[in-house]
Design a protein around this motif. Structure first.
Motif, PDB file in Angstrom:
ATOM      1  N   GLU A  18       0.831  -1.212   0.000  1.00 42.75           N
ATOM      2  CA  GLU A  18       0.000   0.000   0.000  1.00 42.75           C
ATOM      3  C   GLU A  18       0.866   1.263   0.000  1.00 42.75           C
ATOM      4  OE1 GLU A  18      -3.549   0.687   0.540  1.00 42.75           O
ATOM      5  OE2 GLU A  18      -3.880  -1.368  -0.135  1.00 42.75           O
ATOM      6  N   LEU A  19       2.007   1.190   0.674  1.00 42.34           N
ATOM      7  CA  LEU A  19       2.901   2.344   0.811  1.00 42.34           C
ATOM      8  C   LEU A  19       3.967   2.411  -0.280  1.00 42.34           C
ATOM      9  CD1 LEU A  19       3.338   2.075   4.656  1.00 42.34           C
ATOM     10  CD2 LEU A  19       2.108   3.878   3.448  1.00 42.34           C
ATOM     11  N   CYS A  20       3.992   1.415  -1.155  1.00 41.03           N
ATOM     12  CA  CYS A  20       4.976   1.346  -2.249  1.00 41.03           C
ATOM     13  C   CYS A  20       6.410   1.291  -1.729  1.00 41.03           C
ATOM     14  CB  CYS A  20       4.810   2.508  -3.214  1.00 41.03           C
ATOM     15  SG  CYS A  20       3.181   2.572  -3.980  1.00 41.03           S
ATOM     16  N   VAL A  21       6.601   0.520  -0.668  1.00 37.99           N
ATOM     17  CA  VAL A  21       7.939   0.265  -0.122  1.00 37.99           C
ATOM     18  C   VAL A  21       8.072  -1.234   0.108  1.00 37.99           C
ATOM     19  CG1 VAL A  21       8.105   2.529   1.002  1.00 37.99           C
ATOM     20  CG2 VAL A  21       7.226   0.584   2.297  1.00 37.99           C
ATOM     21  N   SER A  22       9.267  -1.684   0.401  1.00 38.25           N
ATOM     22  CA  SER A  22       9.463  -3.103   0.676  1.00 38.25           C
ATOM     23  C   SER A  22       9.052  -3.411   2.119  1.00 38.25           C
ATOM     24  CB  SER A  22      10.929  -3.490   0.469  1.00 38.25           C
ATOM     25  OG  SER A  22      11.724  -2.977   1.519  1.00 38.25           O
ATOM     26  N   PRO A  23       8.715  -4.666   2.393  1.00 40.74           N
ATOM     27  CA  PRO A  23       8.416  -5.042   3.779  1.00 40.74           C
ATOM     28  C   PRO A  23       9.594  -4.758   4.718  1.00 40.74           C
ATOM     29  CG  PRO A  23       7.623  -6.728   2.287  1.00 40.74           C
ATOM     30  CD  PRO A  23       8.434  -5.759   1.460  1.00 40.74           C
ATOM     31  N   GLN A  24      10.811  -4.908   4.222  1.00 45.81           N
ATOM     32  CA  GLN A  24      11.991  -4.635   5.055  1.00 45.81           C
ATOM     33  C   GLN A  24      12.077  -3.152   5.404  1.00 45.81           C
ATOM     34  OE1 GLN A  24      14.147  -6.916   6.518  1.00 45.81           O
ATOM     35  NE2 GLN A  24      14.607  -5.061   7.659  1.00 45.81           N
ATOM     36  N   THR A  25      11.748  -2.286   4.457  1.00 43.11           N
ATOM     37  CA  THR A  25      11.738  -0.847   4.743  1.00 43.11           C
ATOM     38  C   THR A  25      10.720  -0.528   5.824  1.00 43.11           C
ATOM     39  OG1 THR A  25      12.481  -0.253   2.524  1.00 43.11           O
ATOM     40  CG2 THR A  25      11.274   1.442   3.753  1.00 43.11           C
ATOM     41  N   LEU A  26       9.547  -1.113   5.716  1.00 44.36           N
ATOM     42  CA  LEU A  26       8.510  -0.892   6.724  1.00 44.36           C
ATOM     43  C   LEU A  26       8.969  -1.404   8.091  1.00 44.36           C
ATOM     44  CD1 LEU A  26       5.711   0.304   7.070  1.00 44.36           C
ATOM     45  CD2 LEU A  26       4.752  -1.899   6.410  1.00 44.36           C
ATOM     46  N   ALA A  27       9.640  -2.542   8.122  1.00 44.42           N
ATOM     47  CA  ALA A  27      10.188  -3.075   9.375  1.00 44.42           C
ATOM     48  C   ALA A  27      11.247  -2.138   9.943  1.00 44.42           C
ATOM     49  CB  ALA A  27      10.774  -4.466   9.142  1.00 44.42           C
ATOM     50  N   ASN A  28      12.076  -1.584   9.072  1.00 45.52           N
ATOM     51  CA  ASN A  28      13.107  -0.639   9.524  1.00 45.52           C
ATOM     52  C   ASN A  28      12.470   0.613  10.111  1.00 45.52           C
ATOM     53  OD1 ASN A  28      15.067  -2.407   8.617  1.00 45.52           O
ATOM     54  ND2 ASN A  28      15.492  -1.264   6.748  1.00 45.52           N
ATOM     55  N   TRP A  29      11.419   1.130   9.470  1.00 39.22           N
ATOM     56  CA  TRP A  29      10.733   2.308   9.992  1.00 39.22           C
ATOM     57  C   TRP A  29      10.187   2.036  11.389  1.00 39.22           C
ATOM     58  CZ3 TRP A  29       7.261   3.823   5.221  1.00 39.22           C
ATOM     59  CH2 TRP A  29       8.073   4.357   4.216  1.00 39.22           C
ATOM     60  N   ALA A  30       9.610   0.848  11.575  1.00 35.62           N
ATOM     61  CA  ALA A  30       9.057   0.488  12.886  1.00 35.62           C
ATOM     62  C   ALA A  30      10.171   0.366  13.926  1.00 35.62           C
ATOM     63  CB  ALA A  30       8.275  -0.819  12.787  1.00 35.62           C
TER      64      ALA A  30
END
Length: 67
Positions: A18-30
């Motif tokens: 949905e955010l047009c990023v990789s799952p790893q990027t989302l994990a890094n943000w968290a």
């Protein structure tokens, strides 16, 4: 009678799409708190996001150009 709205739960992979990023990027943000999108952690690895939180984040990043 009150209407109860059920908010869709998204996996990290679905939220990342949905955010047009990789799952790893989302994990890094968290992990590093760079982007503050609420999430729920179940156990050591299972994470989910609510669709409304993803939508709210997308809406908060909307910009317009003024002349």
């Amino acid at each position: 009678m009150q209407t109860i709205r059920i908010d869709k739960k998204l996996s990290r992979k679905e939220a990342a799409k949905e955010l047009c990023v990789s799952p790893q990027t989302l994990a890094n943000w968290a992990s590093n708190g760079k982007i503050d999108i609420p999430y729920h952690k179940i156990g050591k690895r299972k994470v989910f996001y609510y669709q409304s939180d993803i939508d709210a984040y997308i809406a908060s990043t909307r910009t317009t150009h003024s002349e």
